[in-house]
Scaffold this motif. Structure first.
Motif, PDB file in Angstrom:
ATOM      1  N   LEU A   1       0.827  -1.203   0.000  1.00  0.00           N
ATOM      2  CA  LEU A   1       0.000   0.000   0.000  1.00  0.00           C
ATOM      3  C   LEU A   1       0.865   1.259   0.000  1.00  0.00           C
ATOM      4  O   LEU A   1       0.514   2.258  -0.621  1.00  0.00           O
ATOM      5  CB  LEU A   1      -0.950   0.009   1.197  1.00  0.00           C
ATOM      6  CG  LEU A   1      -2.061  -1.030   1.146  1.00  0.00           C
ATOM      7  CD1 LEU A   1      -2.907  -0.966   2.415  1.00  0.00           C
ATOM      8  CD2 LEU A   1      -2.928  -0.843  -0.078  1.00  0.00           C
TER       9      LEU A   1
ATOM     10  N   ARG B   1       0.799   4.185  -2.820  1.00  0.00           N
ATOM     11  CA  ARG B   1       0.709   5.601  -2.475  1.00  0.00           C
ATOM     12  C   ARG B   1       1.826   6.391  -3.147  1.00  0.00           C
ATOM     13  O   ARG B   1       1.600   7.470  -3.686  1.00  0.00           O
ATOM     14  CB  ARG B   1       0.761   5.799  -0.961  1.00  0.00           C
ATOM     15  CG  ARG B   1       0.464   7.238  -0.534  1.00  0.00           C
ATOM     16  CD  ARG B   1       0.754   7.463   0.932  1.00  0.00           C
ATOM     17  NE  ARG B   1       2.153   7.334   1.259  1.00  0.00           N
ATOM     18  CZ  ARG B   1       3.083   8.261   0.993  1.00  0.00           C
ATOM     19  NH1 ARG B   1       2.762   9.368   0.392  1.00  0.00           N
ATOM     20  NH2 ARG B   1       4.337   8.061   1.334  1.00  0.00           N
TER      21      ARG B   1
ATOM     22  N   ASN C   1      -2.835  -4.262 -10.223  1.00  0.00           N
ATOM     23  CA  ASN C   1      -4.070  -3.623  -9.759  1.00  0.00           C
ATOM     24  C   ASN C   1      -4.209  -2.217 -10.318  1.00  0.00           C
ATOM     25  O   ASN C   1      -4.940  -1.405  -9.759  1.00  0.00           O
ATOM     26  CB  ASN C   1      -4.101  -3.566  -8.231  1.00  0.00           C
ATOM     27  CG  ASN C   1      -4.433  -4.899  -7.625  1.00  0.00           C
ATOM     28  OD1 ASN C   1      -4.637  -5.872  -8.329  1.00  0.00           O
ATOM     29  ND2 ASN C   1      -4.484  -4.958  -6.315  1.00  0.00           N
TER      30      ASN C   1
ATOM     31  N   LEU D   1      -6.704   0.183  -8.488  1.00  0.00           N
ATOM     32  CA  LEU D   1      -7.887  -0.525  -7.995  1.00  0.00           C
ATOM     33  C   LEU D   1      -7.543  -1.311  -6.737  1.00  0.00           C
ATOM     34  O   LEU D   1      -6.464  -1.887  -6.631  1.00  0.00           O
ATOM     35  CB  LEU D   1      -8.412  -1.490  -9.069  1.00  0.00           C
ATOM     36  CG  LEU D   1      -8.736  -0.891 -10.431  1.00  0.00           C
ATOM     37  CD1 LEU D   1      -9.262  -1.972 -11.360  1.00  0.00           C
ATOM     38  CD2 LEU D   1      -9.723   0.249 -10.318  1.00  0.00           C
ATOM     39  N   ALA D   2      -8.477  -1.363  -5.817  1.00  0.00           N
ATOM     40  CA  ALA D   2      -8.301  -2.171  -4.614  1.00  0.00           C
ATOM     41  C   ALA D   2      -8.298  -3.647  -4.994  1.00  0.00           C
ATOM     42  O   ALA D   2      -8.834  -4.042  -6.042  1.00  0.00           O
ATOM     43  CB  ALA D   2      -9.420  -1.875  -3.616  1.00  0.00           C
ATOM     44  N   GLU D   3      -7.716  -4.439  -4.147  1.00  0.00           N
ATOM     45  CA  GLU D   3      -7.669  -5.887  -4.358  1.00  0.00           C
ATOM     46  C   GLU D   3      -9.081  -6.429  -4.506  1.00  0.00           C
ATOM     47  O   GLU D   3      -9.974  -6.081  -3.740  1.00  0.00           O
ATOM     48  CB  GLU D   3      -6.984  -6.549  -3.157  1.00  0.00           C
ATOM     49  CG  GLU D   3      -6.573  -7.965  -3.393  1.00  0.00           C
ATOM     50  CD  GLU D   3      -5.401  -8.088  -4.351  1.00  0.00           C
ATOM     51  OE1 GLU D   3      -5.419  -9.049  -5.144  1.00  0.00           O
ATOM     52  OE2 GLU D   3      -4.491  -7.250  -4.315  1.00  0.00           O
TER      53      GLU D   3
ATOM     54  N   ARG E   1     -17.206  -4.470  -7.183  1.00  0.00           N
ATOM     55  CA  ARG E   1     -16.457  -4.663  -5.938  1.00  0.00           C
ATOM     56  C   ARG E   1     -17.199  -5.679  -5.090  1.00  0.00           C
ATOM     57  O   ARG E   1     -18.180  -5.336  -4.414  1.00  0.00           O
ATOM     58  CB  ARG E   1     -16.332  -3.330  -5.204  1.00  0.00           C
ATOM     59  CG  ARG E   1     -15.641  -3.432  -3.872  1.00  0.00           C
ATOM     60  CD  ARG E   1     -15.543  -2.116  -3.149  1.00  0.00           C
ATOM     61  NE  ARG E   1     -16.760  -1.322  -3.305  1.00  0.00           N
ATOM     62  CZ  ARG E   1     -16.814  -0.019  -3.095  1.00  0.00           C
ATOM     63  NH1 ARG E   1     -15.757   0.632  -2.747  1.00  0.00           N
ATOM     64  NH2 ARG E   1     -17.959   0.629  -3.230  1.00  0.00           N
TER      65      ARG E   1
END
Length: 144
Positions: free
Chosen positions: A18, A22, A67, A100-102, A122
């Motif tokens: 993460l 960022r 991702n 994108l989030a996992e 999601r």
């Protein structure tokens, strides 16, 4: 001296990726082209809409790398032989990344009236509870 990071707390175990995401986002250009919207279309659904007027489907591409969803547009320069008194409509290429989030899935994309729509899903995460058994110290292990 160590650098303090967002996820530098010892309570955040395994969140190193993460911090890398960022940092990658911080490097993304502040260029606002093309403009876009992100909307929630349902409890588990999102839609990204980019304003790509002047681009045809064959001039646009969408790729998913790990991702990161990357939307690219490339127009050929068709100004040869033309004389512009004013050129306010840019014919330029772009690259717009979205992290994108996992677990987020790309469901589809379509072009309509100069707007590129990308639908995302999601799925809701399952709540998992697991009890860890506390046993004896394995033989041969050091420590006190």
């Amino acid at each position: 001296m160590s650098r303090m990071t967002l996820f530098g707390s010892p309570l955040f175990l395994g969140f190193d990726h993460l911090e890398q995401v960022r940092e990658r986002l911080a490097k993304v250009s502040a260029d606002g082209y093309p403009p876009y919207n992100i909307e929630q279309t349902g409890p588990d659904s999102l839609r990204i809409t980019l304003a790509v007027a002047g681009f045809s489907m064959d001039q646009l591409s969408i790729t998913l790398e790990d991702n990161q969803l990357i939307v690219r547009g490339k127009q050929a320069d068709d100004s040869e032989g033309r004389i512009f008194l004013h050129r306010g409509i840019a014919a330029r290429q772009f690259q717009r990344p979205f992290v994108l989030a996992e677990g987020i899935e790309v469901k589809g994309a379509w072009l309509d009236k100069g707007l590129l729509h990308i639908d995302l899903h999601r799925p809701q995460a399952e709540t998992r509870v697991r009890t860890i058994r506390i046993g004896e110290k394995p033989n041969g292990q050091g420590g006190g």
